[in-house]
Design a protein around this motif. Structure first.
Motif, PDB file in Angstrom:
ATOM      1  N   ASN A  33      95.830 -47.747  52.392  1.00 46.90           N
ATOM      2  CA  ASN A  33      96.887 -47.082  53.168  1.00 46.90           C
ATOM      3  C   ASN A  33      97.469 -45.919  52.364  1.00 46.90           C
ATOM      4  O   ASN A  33      97.752 -44.855  52.920  1.00 46.90           O
ATOM      5  CB  ASN A  33      98.000 -48.057  53.538  1.00 46.90           C
ATOM      6  CG  ASN A  33      97.572 -49.072  54.570  1.00 46.90           C
ATOM      7  OD1 ASN A  33      96.566 -48.914  55.251  1.00 46.90           O
ATOM      8  ND2 ASN A  33      98.320 -50.152  54.665  1.00 46.90           N
ATOM      9  N   ALA A  34      97.642 -46.129  51.068  1.00 45.36           N
ATOM     10  CA  ALA A  34      98.155 -45.063  50.205  1.00 45.36           C
ATOM     11  C   ALA A  34      97.190 -43.883  50.188  1.00 45.36           C
ATOM     12  O   ALA A  34      97.604 -42.725  50.265  1.00 45.36           O
ATOM     13  CB  ALA A  34      98.386 -45.590  48.786  1.00 45.36           C
ATOM     14  N   TRP A  93     100.334 -57.126  45.187  1.00 42.02           N
ATOM     15  CA  TRP A  93      99.333 -58.077  45.668  1.00 42.02           C
ATOM     16  C   TRP A  93      98.220 -58.269  44.637  1.00 42.02           C
ATOM     17  O   TRP A  93      97.758 -59.405  44.430  1.00 42.02           O
ATOM     18  CB  TRP A  93      98.755 -57.629  47.006  1.00 42.02           C
ATOM     19  CG  TRP A  93      99.683 -57.870  48.160  1.00 42.02           C
ATOM     20  CD1 TRP A  93     100.352 -56.920  48.880  1.00 42.02           C
ATOM     21  CD2 TRP A  93     100.069 -59.128  48.713  1.00 42.02           C
ATOM     22  NE1 TRP A  93     101.123 -57.518  49.851  1.00 42.02           N
ATOM     23  CE2 TRP A  93     100.967 -58.872  49.768  1.00 42.02           C
ATOM     24  CE3 TRP A  93      99.735 -60.447  48.426  1.00 42.02           C
ATOM     25  CZ2 TRP A  93     101.535 -59.890  50.537  1.00 42.02           C
ATOM     26  CZ3 TRP A  93     100.306 -61.468  49.184  1.00 42.02           C
ATOM     27  CH2 TRP A  93     101.181 -61.189  50.223  1.00 42.02           C
ATOM     28  N   GLN A 124      94.086 -53.390  50.845  1.00 42.53           N
ATOM     29  CA  GLN A 124      94.597 -52.885  52.121  1.00 42.53           C
ATOM     30  C   GLN A 124      95.725 -51.877  51.884  1.00 42.53           C
ATOM     31  O   GLN A 124      95.740 -50.786  52.455  1.00 42.53           O
ATOM     32  CB  GLN A 124      95.102 -54.041  52.991  1.00 42.53           C
ATOM     33  CG  GLN A 124      95.702 -53.602  54.307  1.00 42.53           C
ATOM     34  CD  GLN A 124      94.698 -52.926  55.224  1.00 42.53           C
ATOM     35  OE1 GLN A 124      93.595 -53.414  55.404  1.00 42.53           O
ATOM     36  NE2 GLN A 124      95.069 -51.805  55.802  1.00 42.53           N
ATOM     37  N   HIS A 125      96.660 -52.229  51.020  1.00 35.81           N
ATOM     38  CA  HIS A 125      97.796 -51.336  50.747  1.00 35.81           C
ATOM     39  C   HIS A 125      97.356 -50.086  49.984  1.00 35.81           C
ATOM     40  O   HIS A 125      97.846 -48.985  50.270  1.00 35.81           O
ATOM     41  CB  HIS A 125      98.903 -52.084  50.003  1.00 35.81           C
ATOM     42  CG  HIS A 125      99.662 -53.019  50.889  1.00 35.81           C
ATOM     43  ND1 HIS A 125     100.608 -52.592  51.780  1.00 35.81           N
ATOM     44  CD2 HIS A 125      99.587 -54.360  51.043  1.00 35.81           C
ATOM     45  CE1 HIS A 125     101.104 -53.629  52.440  1.00 35.81           C
ATOM     46  NE2 HIS A 125     100.487 -54.717  52.004  1.00 35.81           N
ATOM     47  N   MET A 136     103.109 -51.953  46.802  1.00 28.49           N
ATOM     48  CA  MET A 136     102.676 -53.194  47.457  1.00 28.49           C
ATOM     49  C   MET A 136     101.255 -53.562  47.020  1.00 28.49           C
ATOM     50  O   MET A 136     100.965 -54.740  46.793  1.00 28.49           O
ATOM     51  CB  MET A 136     102.748 -53.049  48.984  1.00 28.49           C
ATOM     52  CG  MET A 136     104.157 -52.973  49.532  1.00 28.49           C
ATOM     53  SD  MET A 136     105.144 -54.433  49.160  1.00 28.49           S
ATOM     54  CE  MET A 136     104.283 -55.659  50.118  1.00 28.49           C
ATOM     55  N   GLY A 137     100.386 -52.558  46.905  1.00 28.12           N
ATOM     56  CA  GLY A 137      99.028 -52.822  46.436  1.00 28.12           C
ATOM     57  C   GLY A 137      99.028 -53.421  45.047  1.00 28.12           C
ATOM     58  O   GLY A 137      98.340 -54.416  44.779  1.00 28.12           O
ATOM     59  N   GLN A 194     105.475 -46.672  48.447  1.00 29.74           N
ATOM     60  CA  GLN A 194     105.637 -48.058  48.888  1.00 29.74           C
ATOM     61  C   GLN A 194     104.280 -48.760  48.973  1.00 29.74           C
ATOM     62  O   GLN A 194     104.141 -49.900  48.524  1.00 29.74           O
ATOM     63  CB  GLN A 194     106.317 -48.085  50.251  1.00 29.74           C
ATOM     64  CG  GLN A 194     106.461 -49.478  50.833  1.00 29.74           C
ATOM     65  CD  GLN A 194     107.044 -49.453  52.233  1.00 29.74           C
ATOM     66  OE1 GLN A 194     107.717 -48.516  52.632  1.00 29.74           O
ATOM     67  NE2 GLN A 194     106.777 -50.494  52.990  1.00 29.74           N
ATOM     68  N   GLU A 195     103.283 -48.078  49.518  1.00 27.65           N
ATOM     69  CA  GLU A 195     101.952 -48.682  49.644  1.00 27.65           C
ATOM     70  C   GLU A 195     101.318 -48.917  48.273  1.00 27.65           C
ATOM     71  O   GLU A 195     100.681 -49.954  48.064  1.00 27.65           O
ATOM     72  CB  GLU A 195     101.049 -47.813  50.522  1.00 27.65           C
ATOM     73  CG  GLU A 195     101.445 -47.815  51.987  1.00 27.65           C
ATOM     74  CD  GLU A 195     101.336 -49.184  52.645  1.00 27.65           C
ATOM     75  OE1 GLU A 195     100.469 -49.998  52.279  1.00 27.65           O
ATOM     76  OE2 GLU A 195     102.141 -49.448  53.558  1.00 27.65           O
ATOM     77  N   MET A 235      94.571 -58.073  50.098  1.00 27.31           N
ATOM     78  CA  MET A 235      95.856 -57.476  50.497  1.00 27.31           C
ATOM     79  C   MET A 235      96.160 -56.253  49.630  1.00 27.31           C
ATOM     80  O   MET A 235      96.674 -55.244  50.123  1.00 27.31           O
ATOM     81  CB  MET A 235      96.996 -58.497  50.377  1.00 27.31           C
ATOM     82  CG  MET A 235      96.961 -59.570  51.443  1.00 27.31           C
ATOM     83  SD  MET A 235      97.139 -58.913  53.119  1.00 27.31           S
ATOM     84  CE  MET A 235      98.808 -58.313  53.080  1.00 27.31           C
ATOM     85  N   GLY A 236      95.856 -56.333  48.353  1.00 19.72           N
ATOM     86  CA  GLY A 236      96.076 -55.200  47.460  1.00 19.72           C
ATOM     87  C   GLY A 236      95.258 -53.991  47.876  1.00 19.72           C
ATOM     88  O   GLY A 236      95.767 -52.873  47.945  1.00 19.72           O
TER      89      GLY A 236
END
Length: 92
Positions: free
Chosen positions: A39-40, A24, A35-36, A20-21, A16-17, A32-33
């Motif tokens: 997170n991944a 974005w 950030q995701h 989303m990255g 999911q991360e 934002m990209g």
């Protein structure tokens, strides 16, 4: 102890991360990209391998942003873990 259900949730979160990255980044929203994607990296079982993939697939500017973000993510993770330990140790 290895927990298959927890592992499956981590895999889902990882995917999911990454999605989303990518979303974005495709919109030109690099912060934002990144950030995701960071997170991944945090939940990835082999972050060094993932960084190698990112190095070859991300634009150089975005990859550099990601590299600068890693220490901040590690600090936040450490702070969250310390807070969780304090909560578990609190007898109230």
């Amino acid at each position: 102890m290895w927990d298959p259900a927890k592992n499956k949730k981590l895999q889902e979160l990882f995917l999911q991360e990454v999605r989303m990255g990518e979303l974005w980044l495709s919109r030109g929203e690099h912060r934002m990209g990144v950030q995701h994607l960071s997170n991944a990296l945090l939940v990835c079982g082999q972050p060094q391998e993932l960084l190698k993939v990112f190095k070859h697939t991300l634009p150089p500017k975005v990859f550099e942003m990601l590299l600068h973000k890693i220490p901040l993510i590690c600090q936040q993770f450490e702070a969250d873990m310390n807070e969780q330990e304090c909560l578990e140790d609190d007898p109230d």
